[in-house]
Structure formats: C-alpha cells, structure tokens
Design a protein around this motif. Structure first.
Motif, PDB file in Angstrom:
ATOM      1  N   ARG A 196       0.614  -1.369  -0.085  1.00  0.00           N
ATOM      2  CA  ARG A 196      -0.159  -0.039   0.001  1.00  0.00           C
ATOM      3  C   ARG A 196       0.765   1.128  -0.088  1.00  0.00           C
ATOM      4  O   ARG A 196       0.496   2.178  -0.562  1.00  0.00           O
ATOM      5  N   ARG A 197       2.088   1.171   0.671  1.00  0.00           N
ATOM      6  CA  ARG A 197       2.935   2.301   0.952  1.00  0.00           C
ATOM      7  C   ARG A 197       3.431   2.682  -0.437  1.00  0.00           C
ATOM      8  O   ARG A 197       3.470   3.876  -0.859  1.00  0.00           O
ATOM      9  N   VAL A 198       3.962   1.733  -1.115  1.00  0.00           N
ATOM     10  CA  VAL A 198       4.325   2.050  -2.402  1.00  0.00           C
ATOM     11  C   VAL A 198       3.365   2.579  -3.556  1.00  0.00           C
ATOM     12  O   VAL A 198       3.738   3.523  -4.076  1.00  0.00           O
ATOM     13  N   GLN A 199       2.065   1.858  -3.296  1.00  0.00           N
ATOM     14  CA  GLN A 199       1.095   2.567  -4.338  1.00  0.00           C
ATOM     15  C   GLN A 199       0.873   3.992  -3.896  1.00  0.00           C
ATOM     16  O   GLN A 199       0.955   4.839  -4.909  1.00  0.00           O
ATOM     17  N   ALA A 200       0.759   4.405  -2.790  1.00  0.00           N
ATOM     18  CA  ALA A 200       0.483   5.639  -2.359  1.00  0.00           C
ATOM     19  C   ALA A 200       1.486   6.789  -2.561  1.00  0.00           C
ATOM     20  O   ALA A 200       1.295   7.632  -3.121  1.00  0.00           O
ATOM     21  N   GLY A 201       2.819   6.120  -2.367  1.00  0.00           N
ATOM     22  CA  GLY A 201       4.104   6.793  -3.091  1.00  0.00           C
ATOM     23  C   GLY A 201       4.006   7.278  -4.606  1.00  0.00           C
ATOM     24  O   GLY A 201       3.976   8.227  -4.706  1.00  0.00           O
ATOM     25  N   TRP A 202       3.490   6.294  -5.273  1.00  0.00           N
ATOM     26  CA  TRP A 202       3.452   6.516  -6.485  1.00  0.00           C
ATOM     27  C   TRP A 202       2.468   7.604  -7.177  1.00  0.00           C
ATOM     28  O   TRP A 202       2.385   8.400  -7.882  1.00  0.00           O
ATOM     29  N   VAL A 203       1.439   7.422  -6.351  1.00  0.00           N
ATOM     30  CA  VAL A 203       0.069   8.489  -6.418  1.00  0.00           C
ATOM     31  C   VAL A 203       0.615   9.753  -6.007  1.00  0.00           C
ATOM     32  O   VAL A 203       0.273  10.808  -6.903  1.00  0.00           O
ATOM     33  N   GLY A 204       1.446   9.923  -5.007  1.00  0.00           N
ATOM     34  CA  GLY A 204       1.671  11.152  -4.618  1.00  0.00           C
ATOM     35  C   GLY A 204       2.695  11.857  -5.871  1.00  0.00           C
ATOM     36  O   GLY A 204       2.612  12.776  -6.011  1.00  0.00           O
ATOM     37  N   VAL A 205       3.465  10.877  -6.175  1.00  0.00           N
ATOM     38  CA  VAL A 205       4.602  11.407  -7.235  1.00  0.00           C
ATOM     39  C   VAL A 205       3.722  11.911  -8.466  1.00  0.00           C
ATOM     40  O   VAL A 205       4.045  12.831  -9.098  1.00  0.00           O
ATOM     41  N   GLY A 206       2.584  11.227  -8.886  1.00  0.00           N
ATOM     42  CA  GLY A 206       1.766  11.606  -9.893  1.00  0.00           C
ATOM     43  C   GLY A 206       1.243  12.993  -9.642  1.00  0.00           C
ATOM     44  O   GLY A 206       1.384  13.901 -10.359  1.00  0.00           O
ATOM     45  N   VAL A 207       0.543  13.285  -8.351  1.00  0.00           N
ATOM     46  CA  VAL A 207       0.086  14.415  -8.072  1.00  0.00           C
ATOM     47  C   VAL A 207       0.973  15.670  -8.140  1.00  0.00           C
ATOM     48  O   VAL A 207       0.726  16.536  -8.746  1.00  0.00           O
ATOM     49  N   LEU A 208       2.257  15.208  -7.765  1.00  0.00           N
ATOM     50  CA  LEU A 208       3.366  16.077  -7.711  1.00  0.00           C
ATOM     51  C   LEU A 208       3.654  16.612  -9.129  1.00  0.00           C
ATOM     52  O   LEU A 208       3.795  17.897  -9.253  1.00  0.00           O
ATOM     53  N   ALA A 209       3.646  15.645  -9.861  1.00  0.00           N
ATOM     54  CA  ALA A 209       4.166  15.767 -11.347  1.00  0.00           C
ATOM     55  C   ALA A 209       3.107  16.765 -12.050  1.00  0.00           C
ATOM     56  O   ALA A 209       3.521  17.607 -12.671  1.00  0.00           O
ATOM     57  N   VAL A 210       1.948  16.552 -11.559  1.00  0.00           N
ATOM     58  CA  VAL A 210       0.642  17.460 -12.127  1.00  0.00           C
ATOM     59  C   VAL A 210       1.022  18.898 -12.025  1.00  0.00           C
ATOM     60  O   VAL A 210       1.093  19.839 -12.790  1.00  0.00           O
ATOM     61  N   PHE A 211       1.667  19.011 -10.862  1.00  0.00           N
ATOM     62  CA  PHE A 211       1.772  20.606 -10.591  1.00  0.00           C
ATOM     63  C   PHE A 211       3.211  21.345 -10.706  1.00  0.00           C
ATOM     64  O   PHE A 211       3.376  22.342 -10.653  1.00  0.00           O
ATOM     65  N   ALA A 212       4.100  20.283 -10.780  1.00  0.00           N
ATOM     66  CA  ALA A 212       5.374  20.657 -11.041  1.00  0.00           C
ATOM     67  C   ALA A 212       6.083  20.599 -12.598  1.00  0.00           C
ATOM     68  O   ALA A 212       6.748  21.514 -12.872  1.00  0.00           O
ATOM     69  N   LEU A 213       5.218  20.039 -13.379  1.00  0.00           N
ATOM     70  CA  LEU A 213       5.822  19.883 -14.822  1.00  0.00           C
ATOM     71  C   LEU A 213       5.575  21.074 -15.531  1.00  0.00           C
ATOM     72  O   LEU A 213       4.303  21.809 -15.382  1.00  0.00           O
TER      73      LEU A 213
END
Lengths: 634, 269
Positions: free
Chosen positions: A310-327
C-alpha cells in the motif's frame, strides 16, 4: 461477357500473389508449428530490397531479383529460425504470437527507418507487352504471375509428396525424434523451411510492388489478406489455401466490375472482403476443427508477481500528483497523454494477463469508444461523465462479438480472428466520415471544469487509479480465479461445473468497456480523435509495448504507457531517432515475450543489493522462478 | 454432505444410469450398446484390454462425443443433451489420465476452487464476487484426508505425478460429487503409491458417500478397491458382477486377463 475477362484476369493475378504468400505461410506453420504474423513484413522487406537495388542502386533487374529473392529472403528466414523459432521450443502459444507480432512491428518500423515512409511508384519489371485475343488484351506480366503461382503450388505439392526431405518436413512438427531417425536433423529442416517460407513471402512482395507501389503499410496489409486464405486451408492444406487465395482475388476484382455503379460499396466494402471472410470463418467454424500444431506449454504468465505494498502504491500516486503541479506545460501534456494511454494499456493488459488471450483489435474498441464519446458530448450534448459511460457501454457489444470466437478457438486462431475483426472495423466503420470524420478526424471537448490541462490530467490520474483498482478487484474475484483455471486447464474447469461462456464474456466485456472508457479519456486529453490513431497496426504495436512493460500487473501497463509517451523525451527529442521507437519496442517484445513480468518484472527482480554484489559467486539475479520455462537452444 | 438438490428421484434408481450407449467413429462401432449403472457409495471398476472402448465410454458419459444411440441419466434426469459443465453441476466429477491440474495455483487453491466451481457455474454473476462460495473447511478436511498438508502451499504444477493424481482426486472431491469418474488413477504411480491411493479412495468414499467409477489397468488396484466390475471388450460389455466372481469368469480371462494373469489374480480374488 468479354467485359468481365479483364477483371477475371486481374483477379487471377492478385489471387496468385495472395496464393504465393499463403502457401509460404502454410508451409512454415505446418512444418514448424509457428504461425508467422510477420509474414507480410517479410514480403515488404524483400519487396523493398528488390526495388532499392534496382531503382536506387541501378543493379540490373535479374541480379537484383536474384539477390533480393534468393539472398535476402532466405536470410530473413534463417534469422527467424535461429534467433526466434528455436528459442520458442517449449513456450506458450501466447509467447509465440507475441514474438512474431514483435517481429512485424520491428520490420515495419525498421523499413520506415531504412527506406523512409514516403510511398513511391516503381517501374514495372515484367514485360508490358500484351497478347491480343481479339476483344481483350492479356499482359505477359499477368500470365507470368499466374504461372508462377501455379508452379509454386505444384512444386510444393510434388516436393512434399515425393522427396525424402519433403516427407521429413511433414513429420517434423509432430515428432522430432522420428525425423532424426530418418537421418535428417530437425534443426536443418526448420532452417530450410523458414528460408523457403520467407522466400515465398518475398516473392509475393516483389510481385505486389508493381501492382500497388512501394509503401510499407499497403504491402503488409495486402499480404495479411493472404492470411485469410491460409486460414481457410486450416493453415495446413496447401491446395485449399491456394484455391481460397485465387477465389479472394477473383471476388475482389469482379466486385469492382459488378458493383461499378455503387462507388461506396466498391470503395468501402471491397478491400475488407478478405477480412470479413477471415473473421466470419473463424467466428462460425465448428469447435475442434481448428487445432494448433506443435506442443505449446502453458502460459508463462501463470507465475504470479508480488503485489505492491500500500505504501508503494500511495507513494506513486503522490509522485503523480506532484508531477501534475510541477511539470512544464509541454511535459504536462506528455504526462497526460501517458496517463490516458496507461488507462488503455491497463484495459488491454488486463485481458492478456488474466486470460492469456491476445486481442489484436484493441484499437478498434478504443477508437470506437473515442468516437462515440465525441458524438455523445459534442453532437448530442450529453454531460461529460455520461459521455464516457456511453462510450464504454457502446464498446462492450464489440468486445462480446470478439469473445464469440474466443469460446471455441485455441488462442492462435483467436488472435487471427481479432486481427481480422480489427482490420474490418478499420475498413468498414472507421472509414465512415460521419462517424470518424475521415482523414481530418473529429474535435473532442472537455467539460468546462476540466478544460485546462492541469485539471484534466489530475482527473486522468484519478481515473487511472480507478482502472487499477478495478483490475485489482477482478484479480481477487472468483472471475480472476476462474480465468486462471481456464488458462491452466479448460477441460478441468468445465468438468468442475463452470461453463467457459460467462467468464470469457465477462473478461472481454470488462476489457472492452474499460478500453472504450480509455478511448473517451484519450480523445479528451488530445481534444481530438482520428482514425489514424486507431488503425489495427497500431494495435499490434500496443500489444508489443504492453508486453514489454509487463502484463502480470497493471503497473506493467502503466510503465509501458510512460515508456511510449516519453520515448521522444528519452531520446532527446531528436526527430531523426524518433522512427527508431517502434522497432525498439518490437525487438523488446521479441525478447520479453516469454517473460510476462516484462520490464517491470525485470526491474523488480534487480535489487540494490544485487547490484553491489555483482561479483558474488551466485552471479546475476534470477527473475521469479520458473517464469522462463524450459528452453532449448539450437 | 447432503446436497439439497440430491434425492429428487426414487431410491430404487442408481445415480448414474447409462443405457445402450453406442459410439461410432466413421465405420467403426467403438462402443456397442454398453449399459452402466453406478450408485452413490459404490466403487465400480470398468476394465478391459487396450482399445476396448473404456475411455470412449467415459467421454460418452461426459457428453464429449456424439452418441450413435443410448441415453445417460443422472439422478433420474435425462442428461443426454447436456453440456459437460451442466453434468458436473448435477453431481458428476472426474480425474484425468493425463493430469489436468491448475498448475499455477497452489494445492490448497486447487481444492478451494473445486469447492466453489459449482456455485459459480450455477449462478454466473457470482463470478464478480469475492470468495464467499469457497468452503475453506472442506478444503482443509480434504487436505488432511489425502495427507496433502505438507505441500498445501506449493504450486500444483511443480509437484510429481503421484501427488498430482491426489490433487486431482481431492479437487474432484471438493466439488461434492455424487459420482466420481477416475481415469487410470494408478498410471504414473509406483506400487507403494498405488496401495496408498487405494486406501485413500476407500476412505474418501466412506467419508463423502460418493460413488466411484474407475478405469484401470492395474489389477491389484482394481481388486483392492472395486466391489463390482464391468468388463468391456471390442466396445461390448462381456461380463459384470461382484469383483470376486468376475475375475474368475472364463470369458473375462479369455478377453482380458489371459491365462497367465489368472494365476496372479486368482489367490487374492
């Protein structure tokens, strides 16, 4: 009556070229048990080589002919035999299908790199003189081609009937030991067979070029029509394959004359006749009539992958959200494209991964979803989310239609049926201008709330999580277990009381529904859709790309989508290298076909610790045990 | 283990009643008017020389071949036109001479799937549910009964044939059948394993009360476990009756056992 004669002759000519290609296909399949989806790709490569030698490098025609047909052609065959076929001993049918599809993707993409993708006209190389028969003129070139077709058929029949090598070739697929006892090495026979098969493919390619011009896609597509003829011969009967090919040629040609007054019929339906025959035959053929040759192992994908925590899954979702705002805006667009593609790939990987069955018509499903979504939201004014649902619902019946042959056919013939279905949708449905907008495509809308890229990409991220969640639920459901059971032993599953009908329909329906939904999301992301995004050859690359990513878990499909979407970035946005992307994925599919874990599985099997202790006596890390299956290298 | 759907017919009739089965392959009459009855709790052997038509009879009982004539009744229902899956749902189960395991599942998962398969076949929408129709206790009980506990979490595909036969047997039991068809249960087993298997078949029948119809070459297994035998040759039933009587029947010796085999078989029979 004499008005029909030219069409009759033209039909015989095209039919003869189909027949040459079909006999090559039958020859290799019945001797080696490997159906070569790349047969058309081989024709194309040899055809191009011939005309490259002749027109660009000014080699004399006979020399160019000999070089391309008797050097390039057999060489391709021997390479297929040594590098692909022999590594496929003891592997599953799914892996075999993926390997030759990877080869087709590689050859098509590679030809575009080497020869360029601009269609070219070439001068005819056969005599253009004609014989005057009063009311009609017969071309020497036409007669030559018809004669070559007959010579190939009769030659092969005599060869199989009466030569010792021919008899040994008939036995090799059934019993390799028997052949060895007869004094032949099975390896040499398979080399000769492949060389002969690819030479015939090449001959068809060389003969087709003057008829249709030099174009990578058209040439492959023409030879694919010969697959229909080969299937009518159950992939094993040369005579029926020949007759079916001639018949297809005649029908195509005569319909030009008969329906001359109905241009829509001629332009719309005529080119699709062979695919209609292919799908129709496979959809209605009696159960058990078509058998796969050779012994195929159970699917390698049976070994399960470790689930992500679960932790890895949540981590990747976090990365995705971050990417949406950072790219940056450009990269954000590519990111969104990757997410939409990921949804599509998850829907395709779901089917391959759970049922071990390969659908080569996924573009047809996704494309239909995209167009229906656009019509629903733009023309009928349906709200966005309802539009997506309508897209999914509209595609499910198509998925069920594909599932009909899946109930009765072994996986090779199912793959062929889906291939035919995809080409049929390409030719009949996606060519309809009201439906697809023709060459220009259609403009897609996003809802006002999600009109900006950032908002829409965030929405895509949520949808992708939803897709992955659905796959997770399905894998843990009774349907998931039943599909595993059906994959391992359909007979045992039936004798425990479960009919194949419902589980097969269910997985095709879910895969199609998600594919249609993915199509709508994709159109929304690109704010457009066109039939060029969704032709069946794209479908083949999708299969190759998804297999490269890995089909054991949806994460593999996501990885595949990101690799494909960011490939231009990865190679530094160099347009000259861009055309290398497709052949690289084709090659990747060939290499990874027997590892359903794909690149993801490989990445996960390499741990930091292994990298540090490379010199340890244990050597390189081994992927999940048994996932490779037994291999015999020749 | 009473199944609510069982017992609709009168007690006088056996669970399986196959009458006058004939199967034709082209011009060859592979099975010629063979009749077979097996009831719950009975262990019946179907024996005969190679090519006599035993396997064809199994296929005919499952509806895997078109019948030239005859009918198959299960629990008083005429099932002649039913699909294999539907026959299975009415209480038929089987093992295979060439193993048909769910190789990628563990042994325990094979048995658990056996417990839920019938429910999934009866109500297809249950496919979308989780594991509610699995009978975990039954699976564990069968694991114990067949002494499969030590390998319960291993992949079924990587275990030896002897254990594979037990897994198939267990999976079939897990579907709570009324009649279990065993296809050459001893093939691939060594003599010690065969003896053990005989004991397990007996215990399973005692515990679950199902009937067993088995095809077998190994006479020690047949004599050790079967109460009744049906002997088939050239597609015809040549003899049937209690095991002890059948093995000394001269017609059977002529057709199947041969004079030498009688010497081996005689004392124990």
């Amino acid at each position: 009556m004499s008005a029909y004669v030219p069409f009759l002759v033209a039909g015989l000519v095209t039919g003869s070229v189909y027949a040459i290609a079909a006999t090559g296909l039958v020859l290799t399949y019945r001797t080696t048990g490997l159906f070569n989806f790349a047969h058309g790709g081989v024709s194309m490569v040899v055809g191009f080589a011939f005309h490259q030698l002749r027109s660009e490098w000014s080699v004399a025609t006979p020399i160019a002919f000999v070089l391309s047909l008797f050097v390039v052609g057999p060489l391709v065959g021997v390479v297929i035999d040594r590098l692909l076929f022999r590594n496929l001993q003891g592997s599953s049918q799914a892996a075999r299908i993926v390997v030759t599809i990877g080869l087709l993707v590689f050859l098509s993409g590679g030809a575009a790199v080497v020869f360029g993708s601009e269609p070219r006209q070439v001068e005819p190389f056969l005599s253009q003189a004609t014989i005057d028969l009063g009311t009609v003129n017969l071309g020497y070139d036409q007669l030559t081609i018809i004669a070559i077709g007959l010579v190939v058929l009769v030659g092969l029949l005599v060869f199989f009937r009466s030569s010792r090598l021919g008899l040994a070739m008939r036995a090799v697929v059934d019993n390799r030991t028997l052949v060895r006892l007869g004094g032949f090495s099975a390896g040499r026979i398979s080399s000769i067979t492949w060389a002969l098969g690819t030479t015939l493919a090449g001959l068809a390619g060389i003969l087709f070029v003057p008829l249709v011009g030099l174009d990578t896609v058209t040439l492959v597509l023409l030879v694919v029509k010969a697959y229909a003829a080969a299937v009518f011969g159950r992939l094993t009967d040369l005579r029926i394959a020949y007759l079916a090919a001639i018949l297809l040629g005649l029908i195509e040609s005569l319909s030009l004359k008969v329906f001359a007054g109905y241009p829509t019929l001629v332009n719309g339906i005529r080119p699709s006749i062979p695919f209609l025959c292919l799908f129709g035959y496979l959809a209605f053929v009696k159960r058990g009539r078509l058998r796969e040759l050779g012994v195929a192992a159970p699917w390698e994908g049976s070994v399960r992958s470790r689930p992500f925590s679960r932790r890895v899954q949540a981590g990747w979702v976090g990365v995705g959200v971050l990417a949406v705002f950072a790219l940056s805006p450009t990269r954000l667009f590519v990111f969104g494209f990757a997410l939409a593609l990921a949804c599509i790939f998850v829907s395709l990987g779901l089917l391959i991964g759970m049922s071990g069955q390969i659908n080569l018509a996924h573009t047809a499903l996704v494309g239909t979803g995209a167009f229906v979504y656009i019509h629903a939201t733009v023309d009928w004014g349906v709200p966005f989310l309802f539009g997506l649902l309508i897209a999914a619902a509209a595609v499910i019946p198509l998925g069920l239609l594909i599932a009909v042959p899946a109930l009765r056919l072994p996986s090779l013939f199912l793959a062929l049926a889906t291939f035919g279905f995809g080409l049929l949708v390409d030719g009949l449905i996606f060519t309809s201008i009201p439906f697809s907008g023709g060459q220009n495509g259609l403009i897609a809308h996003r809802p006002s709330l999600l009109s900006g890229d950032r908002a829409y990409v965030l929405f895509l991220l949520v949808m992708l999580c939803g897709f992955i969640g659905i796959v997770g639920l399905l894998r843990r459901s009774a349907l998931g277990r039943t599909l595993v059971a059906l994959r391992d032993s359909p007979t045992a599953t039936e004798t425990l009381g479960v009919d194949q009908l419902w589980p097969r329909f269910a997985i095709f329906a879910v895969s199609a529904g998600l594919g249609g939904l993915g199509g709508g999301l994709y159109a929304g992301m690109l704010q457009a859709a066109s039939k060029t995004y969704f032709n069946t050859f794209t479908s083949l690359s999708w299969v190759a790309v998804v297999v490269v990513g890995g089909v054991q878990s949806p994460a593999g499909a996501v990885l595949a989508a990101f690799l494909l979407a960011f490939a231009p970035e990865l190679i530094g946005n160099r347009p000259d290298l861009l055309e290398l992307v497709a052949p690289v994925f084709g090659l990747g599919a060939i290499v990874l076909a027997k590892r359903p874990g794909g690149l993801l599985g490989l990445l996960r099997s390499v741990r930091l610790g292994d990298l540090v202790t490379i010199s340890s006596p244990r050597g390189a890390p081994v992927p999940a045990s048994g996932s490779l299956g037994p291999t015999t290298n020749g | 283990m009473a199944d609510p759907k069982v017992g609709g017919a009168g007690a006088s009739e056996s669970f399986l009643v196959a009458r006058d089965l004939s199967v034709r392959f082209g011009g060859l009459l592979a099975v010629d008017a063979a009749s077979i009855e097996v009831d719950r709790g009975e262990i019946v052997g179907l024996i005969g020389p190679n090519g006599a038509g035993k396997t064809t009879i199994f296929a005919a009982l499952w509806g895997l071949l078109p019948l030239a004539s005859g009918s198959v009744m299960l629990d008083g229902h005429d099932v002649t036109s039913w699909s294999p899956a539907r026959r299975a749902r009415s209480g038929l189960a089987r093992t295979f001479q060439r193993l048909e395991l769910f190789g990628s599942m563990t042994v325990r998962e094979n048995l658990r799937y056996g417990t839920e398969a019938r429910a999934l076949g009866e109500r297809p929408w249950r496919l979308l549910g989780g594991g509610r129709h699995q009978d975990l206790d039954l699976a564990e009980e069968i694991l114990d009964l067949l002494e499969l506990g030590p390998v319960a979490d291993r992949s079924a595909g990587e275990l030896p044939v002897g254990i594979g036969r037990l897994i198939e047997f267990g999976r079939a039991l897990a579907s709570r059948p009324n009649l279990l068809l065993l296809d050459e249960p001893s093939s691939g087993l060594d003599p010690a394993e065969t003896v053990a298997f005989v004991g397990q078949i007996r215990r399973a029948v005692e515990r679950f009360g199902c009937g067993v119809l088995l095809i077998e070459h190994d006479m020690s297994l047949v004599i050790g476990v079967c109460e009744r035998l049906q002997v088939i040759d050239f597609g015809r039933l040549v003899s049937e009756g209690p095991t002890a009587e059948v093995v000394v029947d001269p017609r059977v010796q002529a057709a199947y056992l041969g004079s030498e085999a009688v010497g081996v078989v005689g004392p124990s029979g």
